[in-house]
Design an enzyme around this catalytic site. Structure first.
Site, PDB file in Angstrom:
ATOM      1  N   MET A   4       0.845  -1.199   0.000  1.00  0.00           N
ATOM      2  CA  MET A   4       0.000   0.000   0.000  1.00  0.00           C
ATOM      3  C   MET A   4       0.879   1.248   0.000  1.00  0.00           C
ATOM      4  O   MET A   4       0.416   2.338   0.353  1.00  0.00           O
ATOM      5  CB  MET A   4      -0.944  -0.020   1.194  1.00  0.00           C
ATOM      6  N   HIS A   8       9.027   1.262   3.228  1.00  0.00           N
ATOM      7  CA  HIS A   8      10.084   1.323   4.243  1.00  0.00           C
ATOM      8  C   HIS A   8      10.979   0.100   4.066  1.00  0.00           C
ATOM      9  O   HIS A   8      10.771  -0.702   3.129  1.00  0.00           O
ATOM     10  CB  HIS A   8       9.466   1.394   5.640  1.00  0.00           C
ATOM     11  N   HIS A  11       9.335  -3.353   3.385  1.00  0.00           N
ATOM     12  CA  HIS A  11       8.953  -3.607   1.987  1.00  0.00           C
ATOM     13  C   HIS A  11      10.200  -3.912   1.143  1.00  0.00           C
ATOM     14  O   HIS A  11      10.185  -4.792   0.286  1.00  0.00           O
ATOM     15  CB  HIS A  11       8.265  -2.373   1.389  1.00  0.00           C
ATOM     16  N   GLN A 122       5.983 -11.359   7.377  1.00  0.00           N
ATOM     17  CA  GLN A 122       5.495 -12.056   8.575  1.00  0.00           C
ATOM     18  C   GLN A 122       4.677 -11.131   9.468  1.00  0.00           C
ATOM     19  O   GLN A 122       3.816 -11.570  10.219  1.00  0.00           O
ATOM     20  CB  GLN A 122       6.675 -12.631   9.368  1.00  0.00           C
ATOM     21  N   ASP A 124       2.274  -9.362   8.913  1.00  0.00           N
ATOM     22  CA  ASP A 124       0.842  -9.576   8.692  1.00  0.00           C
ATOM     23  C   ASP A 124       0.592 -11.081   8.566  1.00  0.00           C
ATOM     24  O   ASP A 124       0.132 -11.560   7.529  1.00  0.00           O
ATOM     25  CB  ASP A 124       0.402  -8.820   7.439  1.00  0.00           C
ATOM     26  N   SER A 159       6.462  -0.155   9.847  1.00  0.00           N
ATOM     27  CA  SER A 159       5.106  -0.089   9.304  1.00  0.00           C
ATOM     28  C   SER A 159       4.904   1.285   8.706  1.00  0.00           C
ATOM     29  O   SER A 159       5.431   2.277   9.230  1.00  0.00           O
ATOM     30  CB  SER A 159       4.107  -0.309  10.443  1.00  0.00           C
TER      31      SER A 159
HETATM   32  P1  AMP Z   1       1.550  -3.010   3.401  1.00  0.00           P
HETATM   33  O1  AMP Z   1       2.088  -1.978   2.475  1.00  0.00           O
HETATM   34  O2  AMP Z   1       1.571  -2.613   4.841  1.00  0.00           O
HETATM   35  O3  AMP Z   1       0.220  -3.557   2.940  1.00  0.00           O
HETATM   36  O4  AMP Z   1       2.562  -4.233   3.327  1.00  0.00           O
HETATM   37  C1  AMP Z   1       2.909  -4.819   2.108  1.00  0.00           C
HETATM   38  C2  AMP Z   1       3.691  -6.082   2.386  1.00  0.00           C
HETATM   39  O5  AMP Z   1       4.882  -5.749   3.110  1.00  0.00           O
HETATM   40  C3  AMP Z   1       2.916  -7.074   3.254  1.00  0.00           C
HETATM   41  O6  AMP Z   1       3.183  -8.393   2.807  1.00  0.00           O
HETATM   42  C4  AMP Z   1       3.493  -6.846   4.629  1.00  0.00           C
HETATM   43  O7  AMP Z   1       3.392  -7.971   5.481  1.00  0.00           O
HETATM   44  C5  AMP Z   1       4.948  -6.526   4.283  1.00  0.00           C
HETATM   45  N1  AMP Z   1       5.555  -5.781   5.393  1.00  0.00           N
HETATM   46  C6  AMP Z   1       5.055  -4.684   6.003  1.00  0.00           C
HETATM   47  N2  AMP Z   1       5.854  -4.311   7.031  1.00  0.00           N
HETATM   48  C7  AMP Z   1       6.887  -5.191   7.068  1.00  0.00           C
HETATM   49  C8  AMP Z   1       8.025  -5.357   7.900  1.00  0.00           C
HETATM   50  N3  AMP Z   1       8.290  -4.530   8.909  1.00  0.00           N
HETATM   51  N4  AMP Z   1       8.867  -6.380   7.641  1.00  0.00           N
HETATM   52  C9  AMP Z   1       8.616  -7.241   6.616  1.00  0.00           C
HETATM   53  N5  AMP Z   1       7.547  -7.146   5.793  1.00  0.00           N
HETATM   54  C10 AMP Z   1       6.686  -6.146   6.013  1.00  0.00           C
END
Ligand code: AMP
Length: 254
Positions: A4, A8, A11, A122, A124, A159
């Site tokens: 989304m 960081h 990602h 992991q 999520d 996050s």
């Molecule tokens: P999001 O943009 O928050 O929807 O996350 C996109 C992907 O990145 C998802 O598979 C999350 O689980 C992963 N992700 C988010 N934060 C982290 C993190 N701190 N470490 C590893 N993967 C992450």
């Protein structure tokens, strides 16, 4: 990998893992309205596409897919996903409809991008278990990989929502991972799950900066709450809490 945006190091770890194993890496950035059950959370979700593009270029990502809402629109008002127990507990309990929205968008992204392998974090874990179920049940032709949670030096799980925290709140938010580590140690030293849960709840009751939403000890494969760590091959501790009006989640394997 689906994201989304407001990228960081977490990602970027997914991008690095993909690049290490595949000749071509695609990242998507889409803030998916139908997975937000809270309008304020959607409105305040950090967005910074220019910076994301810069980070993806530096990380060597080969392609970026950033559709607009019209492009991703669907019959989601008619069609809902139901994952039974998996989407009724933890995140599903506190964010009704969230995982149906996630399943919609991830299905569409898989069909559009047609990846050989998709990378998830992991952090999520419940989302990963649900996507694994989706892929297995509907025979999506994609392999799934999970990458360990990337953390700040103080232990806070990275996050996009952390961007909404002040420096001080980021320090306070480290309490989530501290309590997960403590709970893990206590379980490994033979304390009962009931006692550990009570300890975690008591710790946060004394911490005015953080409102604990849930802390659960579950079988990592089917997300069923367990009474003893011997009840599952893989046990995971999952938590959600609010810090300064921002909702954060974290988890740790025992
Ligand atoms: P999001 O943009 O928050 O929807 O996350 C996109 C992907 O990145 C998802 O598979 C999350 O689980 C992963 N992700 C988010 N934060 C982290 C993190 N701190 N470490 C590893 N993967 C992450």
């Amino acid at each position: 990998m689906p994201t989304m945006g407001a990228l960081h190091q977490g990602h970027l770890a997914l991008i690095a893992a993909s690049r290490a194993n595949h000749p071509f890496t695609v990242c998507s950035v889409f803030v998916n309205p139908i997975q937000f059950n809270n309008a304020e959370d959607f409105a305040k979700y950090p967005r910074n596409l220019d910076r994301d593009i810069e980070l993806l270029e530096k990380a060597g990502c080969d392609a970026l897919f950033c559709p607009d809402e019209a492009e991703m629109q669907s019959g989601s008002q008619y069609m809902k996903f139901d994952f039974g127990h998996l989407d009724k507990v933890m995140e599903g309990k506190f964010r009704p409809g969230h995982f149906s929205g996630v399943a919609h968008v991830v299905s569409k992204l898989f069909h559009i991008v047609e990846p050989d392998t998709a990378y998830f974090g992991q952090k999520d874990w419940q989302q990963f278990v649900i996507i694994r179920t989706l892929v297995n049940e509907l025979k999506f032709n994609v392999k799934l990989q999970v990458i360990e949670t990337v953390r700040e030096p103080n232990g806070l799980a990275m996050s996009s929502r952390n961007e909404r925290l002040s420096e001080g709140q980021r320090e306070q938010a480290a309490a989530l991972s501290v309590s997960l580590k403590e709970a893990r140690q206590q379980l490994l030293h033979g304390k009962s799950i009931d006692d550990v849960k009570k300890n975690v709840q008591d710790t946060f009751k004394q911490n005015e900066a953080i409102q604990l939403e849930y802390f659960e000890v579950v079988n990592a494969e089917n997300l069923v709450a367990i009474k003893s760590v011997a009840d599952a091959d893989r046990v995971i501790l999952c938590m959600a809490a609010h810090v300064g009006g921002v909702r954060l989640i974290d988890n740790m394997f025992v």
